[in-house]
Design an enzyme around this catalytic site. Structure first.
Site, mmCIF file in Angstrom:
data_model
loop_
_atom_site.group_PDB
_atom_site.id
_atom_site.type_symbol
_atom_site.label_atom_id
_atom_site.label_comp_id
_atom_site.label_asym_id
_atom_site.label_seq_id
_atom_site.Cartn_x
_atom_site.Cartn_y
_atom_site.Cartn_z
ATOM 1 N N LYS A 153 18.241 5.949 11.619
ATOM 2 C CA LYS A 153 16.830 5.809 11.241
ATOM 3 C C LYS A 153 16.419 4.349 11.352
ATOM 4 O O LYS A 153 17.095 3.459 10.855
ATOM 5 C CB LYS A 153 16.622 6.305 9.799
ATOM 6 C CG LYS A 153 15.184 6.151 9.270
ATOM 7 C CD LYS A 153 14.229 7.111 9.936
ATOM 8 C CE LYS A 153 12.778 6.939 9.521
ATOM 9 N NZ LYS A 153 12.424 7.467 8.231
ATOM 10 N N ASP A 322 8.980 15.517 5.565
ATOM 11 C CA ASP A 322 9.015 14.147 5.043
ATOM 12 C C ASP A 322 8.920 14.215 3.506
ATOM 13 O O ASP A 322 8.202 13.430 2.875
ATOM 14 C CB ASP A 322 7.896 13.283 5.627
ATOM 15 C CG ASP A 322 8.131 11.800 5.381
ATOM 16 O OD1 ASP A 322 9.168 11.450 4.791
ATOM 17 O OD2 ASP A 322 7.265 10.991 5.768
HETATM 18 O O1 DOR Z 1 5.282 7.980 2.497
HETATM 19 C C1 DOR Z 1 6.460 7.738 2.722
HETATM 20 N N1 DOR Z 1 7.403 7.895 1.763
HETATM 21 N N2 DOR Z 1 6.823 7.282 3.922
HETATM 22 C C2 DOR Z 1 8.067 6.807 4.158
HETATM 23 O O2 DOR Z 1 8.306 6.321 5.233
HETATM 24 C C3 DOR Z 1 9.082 6.795 3.106
HETATM 25 C C4 DOR Z 1 8.787 7.811 2.075
HETATM 26 C C5 DOR Z 1 9.605 7.624 0.822
HETATM 27 O O3 DOR Z 1 10.823 7.523 0.946
HETATM 28 O O4 DOR Z 1 9.050 7.593 -0.273
HETATM 29 ZN ZN ZN Z 2 10.228 9.703 5.555
#
Ligand code: DOR
Ligand code: ZN
Length: 438
Positions: A153, A322
């Site tokens: 990543k 995500d």
């Molecule tokens: O909104 C996000 N939260 N984007 C990211 O890239 C990381 C993630 C997090 O780990 O909280």
């Molecule tokens: Zn992420």
């Protein structure tokens, strides 16, 4: 003793009868026999008197969903999520395999830390899992050693955790290195974010987030990533694309080594959510919090629709969550302090099934984008298909079941969802993971 073993074995057989099996190739009325954690037979009219029968009449059987982008927060932030709660949320939503990101505390950027994370998860993760290792710019030796990572990543901008590679020479090295293992890139340009933060200084409304990290921010970064990938023959996977502009770049560069994912929030939310979501739910009060603050941010309706057409055409390969849980107290902090990210594991499949019911895409394409393709991109042997010899990760789906998000609570430790109160049609009814009904 032998009889006991025999009986144990018999007990482990499952027979899913009268369902319709779905793949990207189409739908097939078939029974599915499961034994010892594997699918052993898929064909019409299987009978097996030793198997426990699950009647799937009127239901679809899809492969267990693979979510290639989650943040389960271990080690380091177990007040938000941990391996048990995160994997429970996954299974509740029909997700049987997760690929977990390395922005932990400490960051997973050495082979030793990766091994320690696998050890920490042992016996606690209830679903299939693999972990990413982070590129830092000076850890190529570690990336090389990390044989059991599902990918590397790379954060081109700062997000939760503070991992970032901003130096062009470091980027060049990483792209040149990552030939076999997928390089998953968070493509936002850090320099532009810093510049825009200054321009919008003093504006503390949550929606300023979409202005600061605008479509140019992702466009600059994706172009850089695509050029580097072409130059070095990198196996590049672009994380959470969110804008129409990125699609122009992707269209130009797409080949078999370049893939992309869209996160559910960029398919189901637009910028209106900053204002409207506070009023969605009776059960949870979200007023005055930055709960849809996400990196990259939620976008215009035009961008959201562009994500759907790119997903349908295959320009975007896969759908991910995500899943980035933060507590409501954290999200209620003022704009500058509130962390970015929303949970998504429990809602991924119901949202997508509801979209299928609304004609947004076919069930076949959904299965391709959420099961088959993620298995292919990340080399997950035995996953992604309902076929003899594959792992018995299956979801029985009821396309006519109605339900309200959050009505039975949440399995994720953060205990909330941006879709709380949404009425959806199409839900997972039974989830089988590794041959066990969960
Ligand atoms: O909104 C996000 N939260 N984007 C990211 O890239 C990381 C993630 C997090 O780990 O909280
Ligand atoms: Zn992420």
């Amino acid at each position: 003793m032998r009889v006991f073993c025999y009986q144990m074995k018999v007990m482990k057989k499952l027979l899913l009868k009268n369902g319709t099996v779905v793949s990207s190739k189409g739908k097939l009325k078939a029974d599915v026999l499961v034994e010892g954690g594997k699918i052993v037979k898929v064909s019409a009219k299987i009978s097996d008197k030793d198997a426990k029968i699950i009647d799937c009449k009127g239901k679809f059987i899809i492969p267990g969903v693979i979510d290639a982008h989650v943040h389960l927060r271990e080690p380091g932030a177990t007040h938000k999520e941990d391996f048990e709660t995160g994997s429970s949320a996954a299974l509740k939503g029909g997700v049987t395999t997760v690929l977990d990101m390395p922005n932990n505390n400490p960051s997973i950027d050495t082979a030793e830390r990766l091994a320690a994370k696998y050890k920490l998860a042992k016996g606690r993760m209830k679903c299939g899992h693999k972990f990413f290792i982070a590129a830092t710019g000076d850890n190529l030796v570690e990336l090389k050693k990390a044989k059991d990572a599902c990918g590397v990543k790379l954060f081109m901008s700062k997000s939760t955790g503070g991992l970032v590679v901003g130096d062009d020479a470091d980027l060049e090295k990483i792209f040149a290195f990552a030939k076999g293992l997928p390089l998953v890139v968070h493509a936002e340009d850090e320099a532009r974010i810093e510049q825009r933060k200054k321009e919008f200084e003093g504006d503390l409304s949550p929606s300023v987030h979409s202005l600061i990290r605008d479509d140019e921010t992702v466009y600059i970064a994706i172009k850089k990533a695509l050029h580097l990938a072409k130059k070095h023959g990198t196996k590049l996977h672009i994380a959470h694309v969110s804008t129409k502009k990125e699609m122009e770049a992707l269209k130009k560069f797409k080949d078999k080594n370049i893939t992309a994912e869209v996160a559910t929030h960029h398919l189901f939310l637009n910028k209106d959510a900053y204002a409207s979501h506070g009023k969605r739910s009776d059960s949870v009060t979200y007023y005055d919090c930055n709960f849809v603050k996400i990196n990259p941010p939620i976008r215009s309706e035009e961008d959201r629709l562009a994500m759907w057409s790119a997903l349908k055409s295959g320009l975007i390969d896969i759908v991910v969550t995500d899943h980035a849980p933060h507590t409501l107290d954290e999200k209620k902090k003022p704009y500058l302090e509130a962390p970015s990210g929303v949970p998504g594991l429990e809602t991924l499949l119901p949202l997508m099934l509801d979209a299928v019911n609304h004609g947004e895409l076919s069930l076949e394409r959904m299965v391709e984008a959420m099961c088959e393709k993620p298995a292919e991109i990340f080399g997950l042997v035995g996953k992604g298909f309902v076929k003899a010899g594959y792992d018995a990760d299956l979801v029985v789906v009821d396309m006519s079941k109605e339900g309200v998000v959050g009505s039975d609570g949440y399995a994720t430790k953060c205990g909330w969802s941006p879709y709380d109160g949404w009425k959806l049609v199409g839900w997972p009814e039974k989830v089988v993971c590794g041959g066990k009904v969960v």
